[in-house]
Design an enzyme around this catalytic site. Structure first.
Site, PDB file in Angstrom:
ATOM      1  N   ARG A 107     -54.060  39.052  -1.793  1.00  0.00           N
ATOM      2  CA  ARG A 107     -53.336  38.001  -2.519  1.00  0.00           C
ATOM      3  C   ARG A 107     -53.512  38.220  -4.017  1.00  0.00           C
ATOM      4  O   ARG A 107     -54.636  38.195  -4.517  1.00  0.00           O
ATOM      5  CB  ARG A 107     -53.877  36.630  -2.128  1.00  0.00           C
ATOM      6  N   HIS A 152     -59.290  36.696  -1.161  1.00  0.00           N
ATOM      7  CA  HIS A 152     -58.125  37.513  -0.807  1.00  0.00           C
ATOM      8  C   HIS A 152     -57.778  38.498  -1.923  1.00  0.00           C
ATOM      9  O   HIS A 152     -57.284  39.605  -1.656  1.00  0.00           O
ATOM     10  CB  HIS A 152     -56.915  36.618  -0.554  1.00  0.00           C
ATOM     11  N   ASP A 159     -55.974  36.448   6.640  1.00  0.00           N
ATOM     12  CA  ASP A 159     -55.725  35.254   7.444  1.00  0.00           C
ATOM     13  C   ASP A 159     -54.939  35.695   8.671  1.00  0.00           C
ATOM     14  O   ASP A 159     -53.870  36.318   8.532  1.00  0.00           O
ATOM     15  CB  ASP A 159     -54.901  34.226   6.663  1.00  0.00           C
ATOM     16  N   GLU A 241     -62.247  27.565   7.807  1.00  0.00           N
ATOM     17  CA  GLU A 241     -60.886  27.958   8.186  1.00  0.00           C
ATOM     18  C   GLU A 241     -60.958  28.924   9.357  1.00  0.00           C
ATOM     19  O   GLU A 241     -61.412  30.070   9.202  1.00  0.00           O
ATOM     20  CB  GLU A 241     -60.170  28.624   7.001  1.00  0.00           C
ATOM     21  N   HIS A 244     -59.528  32.594   8.661  1.00  0.00           N
ATOM     22  CA  HIS A 244     -59.924  33.327   7.450  1.00  0.00           C
ATOM     23  C   HIS A 244     -61.131  34.227   7.720  1.00  0.00           C
ATOM     24  O   HIS A 244     -62.196  33.748   8.098  1.00  0.00           O
ATOM     25  CB  HIS A 244     -60.248  32.291   6.368  1.00  0.00           C
TER      26      HIS A 244
END
Length: 269
Positions: A107, A152, A159, A241, A244
């Protein structure tokens, strides 16, 4: 072996369908002046083309209701060790009738900055009913749902979820459609082809905590199956999460990159 070949053909068809749904116009291209990824980064598809890629942040089906800055093509980019580890996990899962499906991989920092700008705009709550119905938007930073840095951006965090074979495509999200809470029963929330994990992806709710005691039965078993499978190849789950995971040791534990998500960023790697 025939069954495996059939599964692989089905995964290839699924991947092609997802690319067709999420592809951007020819104008959404990485500029030649954009930074490129270091040699240690690769396209996941070049390492394992059977892993399903449903790159959410290039679509409007996000907690912001729009495509995220820095996502120019629906491609999963990761460090080479992380991609190879996913390949090992996928080999194990295919033999058991499952495939991995990734929602987000590397990301860019500009995407994280986009999250931060959105979180500070308390008037923009268009996707609240699905992604954070029980959380006051003013608490997104305090509660840890949004931060100014993301693992990320270091390239080894992903994810992802599990899909039972044969994998059918997730239906396209239609902007403006009726929203349902991400923790609603599977038959009511957005229809994803993932196995039932108890919540949808990016659900800002404590029910997304991997070991939340309210998650029981098949939902809990599915989360533990995913966690156990990835732990065997070096991934560590973020407890808050279920989707994740970070590969350890990270090749870039202290570096946050900002090259765009685009095939050109890793061309020739």
């Amino acid at each position: 072996m025939t069954g495996m070949r059939t599964a692989l053909r089905a995964l290839a068809a699924t991947a092609a369908a997802l690319l067709a749904v999420t592809a951007l116009s020819p104008t959404a291209l990485a500029r030649p002046s954009e930074p490129r990824a270091p040699e240690e980064f690769v396209s996941l598809r070049s390492v394992d083309p059977t892993i399903v890629q449903e790159m959410r942040y290039i679509t409007a089906h996000t907690f912001m209701g729009e495509r995220v800055d820095g996502y120019l093509q629906p491609v999963c980019v990761l460090t080479r060790p992380a991609a190879r580890a996913l390949h090992l996990a996928q080999r194990t899962l295919l033999r058991q009738g499952y495939t991995l499906k990734v929602y987000d991989c590397y990301r860019p920092q500009r995407a994280v900055d986009h999250f931060v700008r959105w979180a500070k705009d308390l008037d923009d709550q268009s996707m609240k009913e699905e992604f954070y119905p029980r959380v006051d938007k003013s608490r997104l930073f305090e509660d840890g749902y949004i931060a100014e840095k993301s693992g990320h951006s270091r390239g080894s965090t992903v994810d992802l979820t599990l899909v039972r074979l044969p994998a059918l495509p997730t239906r396209p999200y239609r902007p403006g459609e009726r929203l349902t809470p991400c923790f609603a029963p599977r038959g009511e929330r957005f229809r994803d082809n993932s196995v039932d994990m108890g919540t949808g992806y990016d659900c800002f709710d404590t029910l997304s905590h991997t070991d939340d005691p309210r998650i029981v039965g098949a939902q809990r078993a599915n989360r533990q199956f995913l966690k156990r499978t990835l732990a065997e190849v070096g991934f560590v789950n973020l407890p808050e999460e279920w989707w994740h995971f970070t590969y350890r040791p990270e090749p870039f534990p202290d570096t946050y990159f900002d090259f765009p998500v685009h095939r050109r960023s890793v061309a020739g790697h």
